[in-house]
Write an enzyme that holds these catalytic residues in place. Structure first.
Site, PDB file in Angstrom:
ATOM      1  N   SER A  23      37.648  41.341  40.716  1.00 27.95           N
ATOM      2  CA  SER A  23      37.517  42.649  41.249  1.00 27.95           C
ATOM      3  C   SER A  23      36.808  43.390  40.603  1.00 27.95           C
ATOM      4  O   SER A  23      35.628  43.617  40.607  1.00 27.95           O
ATOM      5  CB  SER A  23      39.056  43.024  41.499  1.00 27.95           C
ATOM      6  OG  SER A  23      39.334  44.207  42.417  1.00 27.95           O
TER       7      SER A  23
ATOM      8  N   ASP B 107      33.851  48.194  44.885  1.00 32.07           N
ATOM      9  CA  ASP B 107      33.873  47.606  43.531  1.00 32.07           C
ATOM     10  C   ASP B 107      33.442  46.025  43.877  1.00 32.07           C
ATOM     11  O   ASP B 107      32.867  45.788  44.821  1.00 32.07           O
ATOM     12  CB  ASP B 107      35.528  47.590  43.183  1.00 32.07           C
ATOM     13  CG  ASP B 107      36.272  46.658  43.926  1.00 32.07           C
ATOM     14  OD1 ASP B 107      36.026  46.212  45.280  1.00 32.07           O
ATOM     15  OD2 ASP B 107      37.504  46.309  43.775  1.00 32.07           O
TER      16      ASP B 107
ATOM     17  N   ASP C  38      34.363  43.025  44.403  1.00 29.09           N
ATOM     18  CA  ASP C  38      34.683  42.298  45.522  1.00 29.09           C
ATOM     19  C   ASP C  38      34.912  43.122  46.951  1.00 29.09           C
ATOM     20  O   ASP C  38      35.154  42.361  47.765  1.00 29.09           O
ATOM     21  CB  ASP C  38      35.846  41.286  45.345  1.00 29.09           C
ATOM     22  CG  ASP C  38      37.258  42.088  45.023  1.00 29.09           C
ATOM     23  OD1 ASP C  38      37.126  43.302  44.846  1.00 29.09           O
ATOM     24  OD2 ASP C  38      38.307  41.625  45.346  1.00 29.09           O
TER      25      ASP C  38
ATOM     26  N   ASP D   8      36.973  45.221  47.991  1.00 27.20           N
ATOM     27  CA  ASP D   8      38.539  45.448  48.741  1.00 27.20           C
ATOM     28  C   ASP D   8      38.928  46.887  48.343  1.00 27.20           C
ATOM     29  O   ASP D   8      39.998  47.173  48.664  1.00 27.20           O
ATOM     30  CB  ASP D   8      39.456  44.506  48.234  1.00 27.20           C
ATOM     31  CG  ASP D   8      39.704  44.284  46.756  1.00 27.20           C
ATOM     32  OD1 ASP D   8      39.183  44.925  45.912  1.00 27.20           O
ATOM     33  OD2 ASP D   8      40.718  43.760  46.242  1.00 27.20           O
TER      34      ASP D   8
END
Length: 450
Positions: free
Chosen positions: A102, A243, A245, A247
């Protein structure tokens, strides 16, 4: 359940060190593969990743584990986490996996698991998988003629872009908006600029050249300073920071001011409430969300439901109580009308829709309440249980007494790093700062004594 492997968001750690080793990843593939086989059909897993160098190692280890368990692996390549959650359902897979840490730096990596319904796994299922990781699972693996196959899947970016675009009304166009999008050198470096451009916006993409080592480096939702500078430089209407990834998202308005997840949830909740789209009479957030959000919703007859930190717990509460908006201050926003997980791009599109409908600057549309002064500080730990020591307990009790009913205090160990997070908020900023420093000092003293 044991927490030897799983934390608040899957398994995470420094790449090539326990638990993020190729050996553990292969065992996760074996254990998860065996756990999600139901019926006699060919079982399949969709496997995505972000742009970290270590993704190659973890990906190949997971593939070996899943194939050994008899599952076919559909390799998606670099793609946002919410796309994996969407594709596990779209491709009728038995399980979805995202390789990502992440917002963490490139040195870290992680494994996030999704069930066939597109939701992250419950503690119970994670516990079942974890219990298998230290056992000899080889006895249950597939026979030689039933091993899985792996193949790359084409067109997944196009599928996700179309999915994201369909979350807006067909007549909605972003024409006339100049948007800077910070891709964090991460998983959305292709799909986010493409989706915005296809919707009619003028797009300026930054940090869209990943090299395996620069993901989240001084960019993205955790470091929006360069985005704010670029918005000012090109006179953009708005900036979007994802960010690693994708999400989560934070917004930067035309003046360079940052709009966090709490403000985003307030904006979307108000918009949906006014259009009778909001379900459950409120919003789900974590204990870290600002008291100002709670007051803003309360003034409109809406409730704020709080959960412990982790978007998985937010989603679980939303599902259990019939709410369709939830999220975290960090920019994780879940809208269950569209997705089973946080989706930075889809969230940004909802914000852009509000701006287009109101035909006002982002600074006017996105700032819905004045945040209550809040201080969050981290103190690094080296093991032990400092929160159970008497001096630290005394400092916490004293802080709670000083804040009284006009403030909040949240102290918790991080689920992804060796840190203890200390957060306080209240109407007196000097008091809030002081009580946090007192607790941090007490925890640091215990660490030094150890």
């Amino acid at each position: 359940m044991s927490k030897k492997y799983f934390g608040t968001d899957g398994i995470r750690g420094r790449a090539n060190r326990f638990p993020m080793t190729a050996e553990v990843a292969m065992k996760v593939g074996m254990a998860a593969g065996l756990s999600f086989q139901n019926g006699n059909h060919r079982h399949r897993v969709v496997l995505g990743k972000d742009t970290r160098l270590s993704g190659y190692m973890i990906e190949n280890a997971l593939v070996a584990g899943f194939c050994a368990a008899g599952m076919d692996v559909f390799l998606l390549g670099p793609i946002p986490t919410p796309a994996v959650a969407m594709l596990v359902r779209s491709l009728r897979a038995d399980i979805g996996v995202m390789i990502s840490a992440s917002h963490n730096p490139f040195q870290d990596n992680g494994i996030k698991l999704f069930g066939p319904d597109g939701y992250k796994l419950s503690d119970k299922i994670e516990g079942r998988i974890e219990a298998m990781l230290d056992k000899e699972v080889e006895l249950a693996l597939a026979d030689s003629n039933m091993l899985g196959r792996a193949k790359r899947v084409d067109g997944v970016h196009d599928r996700y872009i179309e999915f994201a675009k369909r979350t807006l009304p067909r007549s909605m166009s972003l024409s006339g908006l100049r948007i800077v999008v910070d891709c964090a050198n991460g998983a959305a470096y292709k799909v986010a600029p493409a989706a915005l451009w296809e919707l009619g916006a003028e797009v300026v993409a930054i940090h869209d050249e990943p090299n395996g080592l620069n993901i989240n480096e001084d960019c993205g939702s955790t470091s929006p300073l360069s985005l704010a500078k670029k918005v000012h430089e090109v006179r953009a209407d708005i900036g979007i920071a994802l960010d690693g990834d994708a999400d989560r998202v934070v917004i930067v308005d035309e003046n360079g001011s940052v709009v966090d997840g709490d403000q985003i949830m307030a904006l979307i909740a108000q918009s949906w409430h006014e259009s009778s789209r909001l379900s459950g009479g409120g919003v789900v957030a974590t204990v870290m969300s600002n008291l100002g959000l709670e007051r803003f919703l309360g003034d409109r007859g809406l409730a704020l439901h709080r959960t412990k930190v982790g978007d998985r717990y937010v989603v679980e509460h939303m599902r259990a109580h019939g709410l369709n908006i939830g999220g975290e201050q960090s920019g994780h926003v879940i809208m269950s009308d569209f997705s089973t997980s946080g989706d930075g791009l889809v969230t940004a599109l909802q914000v852009l829709a509000c701006i287009k409908r109101q035909n006002k600057p982002a600074s006017e549309v996105c700032r819905k309440f004045e945040p209550v002064p809040q201080v969050l500080k981290n103190v690094r730990t080296s093991g032990g249980r400092p929160l159970e020591s008497e001096p630290v307990k005394a400092a916490i009790s004293d802080a709670q007494s000083k804040l009284g009913d006009s403030g909040r205090l949240v102290i918790r160990p991080s689920g992804t790093e060796p840190l203890i997070r200390v957060m306080a908020e209240g109407d007196n900023p000097d008091l809030v700062e002081r009580v946090v420093d007192d607790i941090i000092g007490a925890i640091s003293d215990q660490r030094s004594a150890a």
